[in-house]
Design an enzyme around this catalytic site. Sequence first.
Site, mmCIF file in Angstrom:
data_model
loop_
_atom_site.group_PDB
_atom_site.id
_atom_site.type_symbol
_atom_site.label_atom_id
_atom_site.label_comp_id
_atom_site.label_asym_id
_atom_site.label_seq_id
_atom_site.Cartn_x
_atom_site.Cartn_y
_atom_site.Cartn_z
ATOM 1 N N HIS A 50 7.911 0.234 -0.588
ATOM 2 C CA HIS A 50 7.816 1.578 0.004
ATOM 3 C C HIS A 50 9.210 1.865 0.576
ATOM 4 C CE1 HIS A 50 6.265 5.118 1.759
ATOM 5 N NE2 HIS A 50 5.235 4.651 2.429
ATOM 6 N N LYS B 88 -8.878 11.236 -17.505
ATOM 7 C CA LYS B 88 -9.253 11.308 -18.929
ATOM 8 C C LYS B 88 -8.600 10.193 -19.734
ATOM 9 C CE LYS B 88 -8.999 16.298 -18.359
ATOM 10 N NZ LYS B 88 -8.032 17.387 -18.514
ATOM 11 N N ARG C 234 1.131 10.520 6.148
ATOM 12 C CA ARG C 234 2.534 10.651 6.563
ATOM 13 C C ARG C 234 3.488 10.900 5.392
ATOM 14 N NH1 ARG C 234 -0.305 8.433 10.155
ATOM 15 N NH2 ARG C 234 -1.333 7.554 8.353
ATOM 16 N N THR C 235 3.388 10.089 4.365
ATOM 17 C CA THR C 235 4.401 10.159 3.312
ATOM 18 C C THR C 235 4.321 11.491 2.574
ATOM 19 O OG1 THR C 235 4.134 7.775 3.104
ATOM 20 C CG2 THR C 235 5.422 8.871 1.398
ATOM 21 N N ARG D 128 3.204 8.170 -5.519
ATOM 22 C CA ARG D 128 2.543 7.005 -4.893
ATOM 23 C C ARG D 128 1.503 6.517 -5.888
ATOM 24 N NH1 ARG D 128 0.376 6.236 1.120
ATOM 25 N NH2 ARG D 128 2.619 5.951 1.308
HETATM 26 N N1 CP Z 1 3.326 4.903 6.364
HETATM 27 C C1 CP Z 1 2.662 5.472 5.337
HETATM 28 O O1 CP Z 1 2.986 5.266 4.172
HETATM 29 O O2 CP Z 1 1.624 6.268 5.727
HETATM 30 P P1 CP Z 1 0.691 7.089 4.733
HETATM 31 O O3 CP Z 1 -0.092 6.078 3.919
HETATM 32 O O4 CP Z 1 -0.179 7.933 5.619
HETATM 33 O O5 CP Z 1 1.573 7.901 3.831
#
Ligand code: CP
Length: 315
Positions: A140, A90, A60-61, A112
Site C-alpha cells: 500500500h 461476468k 480513507r484511500t 485497489r
Molecule cells: N488506510 C486505509 O487504506 O484505509 P481504507 O481501507 O479505509 O482505505
Amino acid sequence: MSAHFDGWPNILEAQQFTRKWMELEFFPLALEMKKLVLRGILEILRGKVMGTLFYESSTRTRFSFETAMLKQGGNVVSTENAREFSSTVKGETIEDTIRTLCQYYLDVIVIRHYEDGAAARAAAVSSVPIVNAGDGKGQHPTQALLDVLTIMIELGHIDDIKIAMVGDLINGRTVRSLSYLLAKFSGVKIYFVAPECAQMRPDIKDYLVKHAVEFEELTDLRDVAGQVDVIYQTRSQKERGTSFDRNDRSIGFFDINKTILNLMKQDAIIMHPLPRVDEISTEVDADPRAAYFRQAGNGLYTRMALLKMILAPNF
Ligand code: CP
C-alpha cells in the site's frame, strides 16, 4: 521539471521512492498542498480525469484520492464496488478492464485489489499511469508515504526513530510498505510486536537485513512501549484469514489502552492506518499522542501531491 522516482509514472511499490525524492519533492509539495487546500478548489488538474477501480472496501484511500482530484479541479469516474458492479462479475480479467478504460482517455487509474500484484498486472497493459491503492497482502505504497509524512510532521525527523509495528503483521500490507520506506532512512530501529503466528514475513526481514536496518521480534507491546517514538498499530485482517484471538494473553499483548499510554514517552505518537476495530481503546483518542486521525488527514495532502506530480508536473 521535478525529479522522478523509479518506475515513474506508475506507483506500484514503496521501494520505488528514494529518500532524495521524498525529501526534495514529496514532503515540500505535500506540505504546500496542506496550505493550498484551504483556498478552496484549485485549477491545477482542470480537464484531467481519474478512474478509481476498487475491488475491495475502502473509506480513507478512495475518499482521499477522489477528494484530492476534485480539490485540484479534476474529475473522477468511479465504481463503488468493482468486484460486484464492474464486468469482473461476468468474468472479465483485470487486464481487459484496464485495456478498455484506456480507450476512454482517463489520465490516471487508481486500483485497489484483493490479489497481490494486481496493480503491476494492470500497469503491464495500461497506457496511462496506474496507482496501487492496496493489493491483497502485498503493498500500500501511498499509505506508506502518508505514514512517513506523518512521522515527519509529528516528530520533525525520521532518522534515528524507534518504531513498534504491532498486530497482524503477516497479513498487513501497510506495515510491509512502511518497512520498505523506513529502510531508506538511517538509524531506524523497528520492533515487530505480533503473535508468533502473525509475525512479519521473511521477505521484509531479509530486505531489512540487506539494508542494515535493526529490528527485533516481540510478543508483548508493554516491553517496548516506553522506549519507542512511534507505536504503529494494525487491526486483524479477518478478510485475509487471520484467526488469532488478540485478547488471548497467552500469545502476547497487542492492545493500546491506558496501560500503554502510561508507559509511553510524552513526545511519542500512536499511529494506525485505520480502520480501527478494537485494538486501540477509544479512551486513548483524547490523548495528544493519538495521531491516527491526523495521519488519515495527511492522506489528502499526500494524494494531492502525487496526482499533481503525475498529471501536471510543470504546472
Ligand atoms: N488506510 C486505509 O487504506 O484505509 P481504507 O481501507 O479505509 O482505505
